[in-house]
Design a protein around this motif. Structure first.
Motif, PDB file in Angstrom:
ATOM      1  N   ASN A 169       4.374   3.710  15.250  1.00 26.30           N
ATOM      2  CA  ASN A 169       5.621   3.037  15.574  1.00 26.30           C
ATOM      3  C   ASN A 169       5.261   1.634  16.021  1.00 26.30           C
ATOM      4  O   ASN A 169       4.768   1.439  17.130  1.00 26.30           O
ATOM      5  CB  ASN A 169       6.312   3.842  16.681  1.00 26.30           C
ATOM      6  CG  ASN A 169       7.642   3.273  17.091  1.00 26.30           C
ATOM      7  OD1 ASN A 169       8.052   2.220  16.600  1.00 26.30           O
ATOM      8  ND2 ASN A 169       8.311   3.958  18.000  1.00 26.30           N
ATOM      9  N   ASN A 233      11.700  -1.813  14.831  1.00 21.62           N
ATOM     10  CA  ASN A 233      10.658  -0.787  15.013  1.00 21.62           C
ATOM     11  C   ASN A 233      10.340  -0.180  13.661  1.00 21.62           C
ATOM     12  O   ASN A 233      11.158   0.550  13.108  1.00 21.62           O
ATOM     13  CB  ASN A 233      11.127   0.300  15.971  1.00 21.62           C
ATOM     14  CG  ASN A 233      11.180  -0.213  17.386  1.00 21.62           C
ATOM     15  OD1 ASN A 233      10.216  -0.792  17.864  1.00 21.62           O
ATOM     16  ND2 ASN A 233      12.300  -0.040  18.032  1.00 21.62           N
ATOM     17  N   VAL A 235       8.564   2.402  11.613  1.00 21.64           N
ATOM     18  CA  VAL A 235       7.927   3.707  11.816  1.00 21.64           C
ATOM     19  C   VAL A 235       7.355   4.175  10.486  1.00 21.64           C
ATOM     20  O   VAL A 235       8.078   4.323   9.502  1.00 21.64           O
ATOM     21  CB  VAL A 235       8.938   4.741  12.365  1.00 21.64           C
ATOM     22  CG1 VAL A 235       8.255   6.066  12.607  1.00 21.64           C
ATOM     23  CG2 VAL A 235       9.549   4.234  13.642  1.00 21.64           C
TER      24      VAL A 235
HETATM   25  C1  NAG Z   1       9.489   3.385  18.528  1.00 24.66           C
HETATM   26  O1  NAG Z   1       9.261   2.704  19.752  1.00 24.66           O
HETATM   27  C2  NAG Z   1      10.430   2.185  20.376  1.00 24.66           C
HETATM   28  C3  NAG Z   1      10.026   1.477  21.644  1.00 24.66           C
HETATM   29  O2  NAG Z   1       8.818   0.865  21.545  1.00 24.66           O
HETATM   30  C4  NAG Z   1      11.420   3.295  20.673  1.00 24.66           C
HETATM   31  O3  NAG Z   1      12.591   2.741  21.202  1.00 24.66           O
HETATM   32  C5  NAG Z   1      11.728   4.032  19.387  1.00 24.66           C
HETATM   33  O4  NAG Z   1      12.577   5.115  19.667  1.00 24.66           O
HETATM   34  C6  NAG Z   1      10.451   4.540  18.753  1.00 24.66           C
HETATM   35  N1  NAG Z   1      10.788   5.157  17.495  1.00 24.66           N
HETATM   36  C7  NAG Z   1      10.340   6.376  17.161  1.00 24.66           C
HETATM   37  C8  NAG Z   1      10.778   6.934  15.865  1.00 24.66           C
HETATM   38  O5  NAG Z   1       9.586   6.976  17.881  1.00 24.66           O
END
Ligand code: NAG
Ligand code: NAG
Ligand code: NAG
Ligand code: NAG
Length: 442
Positions: A169, A233, A235
């Motif tokens: 992420n 973000n 992913v």
């Molecule tokens: C990725 O990281 C952000 C914060 O850094 C978070 O808000 C988000 O939910 C995360 N996404 C996943 C799919 O984990």
């Protein structure tokens, strides 16, 4: 003679023809374009933020398309991606009435000639590479569109614990480096739902799979003022199949081969040779794959622990085999020595009347001495011989029983090791399979 006399005249004819054509073809559009561009840029000052009312903010609309994941460097915590970046903003000084300019609705202007927002990506750690695109599109209401492909090297906290089933992420944060939210505001060009699951632009054949690009808008408060920022973000998930085939399965095969070596009887010396070759094979395998497993300073990948535990098992089973052979060897030696001592002790105790020569050469072969002995002595001799032989067989029997005891113990140990081998292998297989199912179902 006609062509030769006409030859020097050809260029003249061509020039004349082109002159006639140029006069005949009307060029209203090109002149209007020229006129418009001149009019727009004549009094334009690119140093000034393009708003009539200085208290009003310029809103920059952003969009990002992730096109490819080029490299994921866990050791240096760097992510290299190729993204397509779009910026749209309004320039109040660059609008015109299209009906006055031959219905021209859009023109291109050099980027260097106009004001442009100073938006950067916070996470960049290396020079971003993008082709120098010199023009932007402006439409008649003053909306400027600027887009460019960027090869971006950004810092990202990469977790390799779950390798090769890992999901990363990484965020890309855009904000103006200087302008506060009162001057430059940010907004999304598309709806965020569209953005989150749009994978049309992504080259989906690589090692990584794009899961989502979620985005958030927030205002960063700092001592220098409040800054608008937009965070994407990204992913991504690794495709594990290639690693499962090249790392996990060979390792499991080697373990199974070693498991098979438990079928060689524990007392057989070939077992040590066999186990040593498996261990050497495993070491070579690990050397080969050391480049493929990502190295990370923070966490060790679970697969690294798996390999180490496998190796520990191979070493354990090899050392157990060595110990077993050593025990057996010691046992045989000590038994031989012990029975010899026993025999000698017996002889010393009982045959004190015998001459040393008889003791040394063995009792049965002293014909010269025995010729002088009386008959009863011979009988007694035979009796003591028989006793000695019987005691010898008794000790032998005892030693055999002791050895059998040892063997049973070692065999139990062998079976225990075999079972713990099976348990650990089963545990790892189940863990890896469930992790795989869990993460691929996400
Ligand atoms: C990725 O990281 C952000 C914060 O850094 C978070 O808000 C988000 O939910 C995360 N996404 C996943 C799919 O984990
Ligand atoms: C500029 O805009 C602000 C609010 O948007 C308004 O209060 C102010 O009167 C405007 N100034 C001028 C000169 O139009
Ligand atoms: C554009 O120019 C035309 C003709 O010159 C005029 O009729 C029209 O009102 C103008 N439109 C605007 C928005 O100024
Ligand atoms: C210029 O582009 C913007 C954004 O795409 C659009 O909203 C606007 O209507 C366009 N103006 C004209 C005159 O086409």
């Amino acid at each position: 003679t006609l062509p030769s006399s006409m030859a020097p005249l050809w260029p003249l004819v061509l020039v004349a023809a082109s002159g006639i054509l140029a006069i005949d073809t009307p060029h209203p559009r090109s002149s209007a374009l020229h006129h418009l561009t001149e009019k727009l840029l004549q009094k334009y000052r690119k140093e000034v933020r393009p708003v009539h009312n200085g208290t009003q903010a310029t809103t920059v609309y952003l969009d990002v398309f992730v096109r490819a994941v080029l490299d994921v460097d866990a050791q240096n915590q760097k992510l290299t991606t190729s993204v397509w970046y779009h910026e749209v903003w309004d320039d109040e000084f660059l609008s015109w009435n299209s009906s006055m300019f031959d219905e021209i609705r859009e023109i291109s202007l050099p980027l260097s000639a106009i004001w442009a927002p100073d938006i950067i990506i916070n996470e960049f750690v290396d020079l971003e590479r993008s082709p120098d695109l010199p023009y932007v599109y402006v439409n008649s209401s003053g909306t400027i569109k600027h887009s460019k492909p960027i090869q971006l090297v950004s810092a990202c906290s990469l977790e390799t614990y779950a390798f090769p089933f890992d999901i990363q992420n990484c965020s890309l944060t855009f904000n103006s480096i200087l302008h506060t939210v009162e001057d430059v505001d940010l907004a999304f060009l598309r709806s965020r739902e569209d953005m989150t699951h749009d994978q049309k632009a992504f080259l989906n054949d690589g090692e990584w799979e794009l899961l989502s690009v979620s985005s958030t808008y927030n205002i960063l408060q700092s001592s220098a003022g409040d800054f608008a920022q937009i965070q994407f973000n990204v992913v991504i998930r690794r495709r594990p199949l290639v690693y499962v085939v090249s790392l996990l399965i060979p390792s499991i095969f080697l373990m199974l081969v070693d498991l098979g070596s438990f079928y060689i009887p524990p007392t057989c010396h070939a077992r040590i040779v066999f186990k040593t070759s498996v261990l050497v094979g495993y070491t070579v395998f690990r050397l080969n794959i050391s480049d493929e497993v990502p190295k990370s300073a923070v966490t060790t990948p679970l697969i690294g622990v798996f390999f180490t535990v496998c190796m520990a098992f191979l070493v354990l089973s090899l050392s157990k085999s060595i110990l077993l052979v050593k025990f057996l060897h010691d046992e045989q030696c000590s038994r031989r020595e012990w029975t010899f001592l026993c025999l000698r002790g017996d002889t010393d105790a009982e045959g004190s009347r015998m001459d040393p020569w008889a003791q040394l050469t063995g009792v049965t072969e002293s014909p010269i001495c025995q010729e002088h002995q009386a008959q009863p002595w011979t009988l007694r001799e035979v009796w003591s011989q028989l006793q000695r032989i019987s005691s010898y067989f008794q000790t032998q029997d005892q030693a055999d029983r002791q050895e059998a005891g040892w063997l049973a113990l070692l065999e139990r140990f062998d079976r225990l090791l075999f079972q713990s081998y099976l348990v650990v292998l089963g545990f790892y297989t189940i863990t890896l399979c469930s992790l795989w199912v869990l993460w691929s179902g996400l």
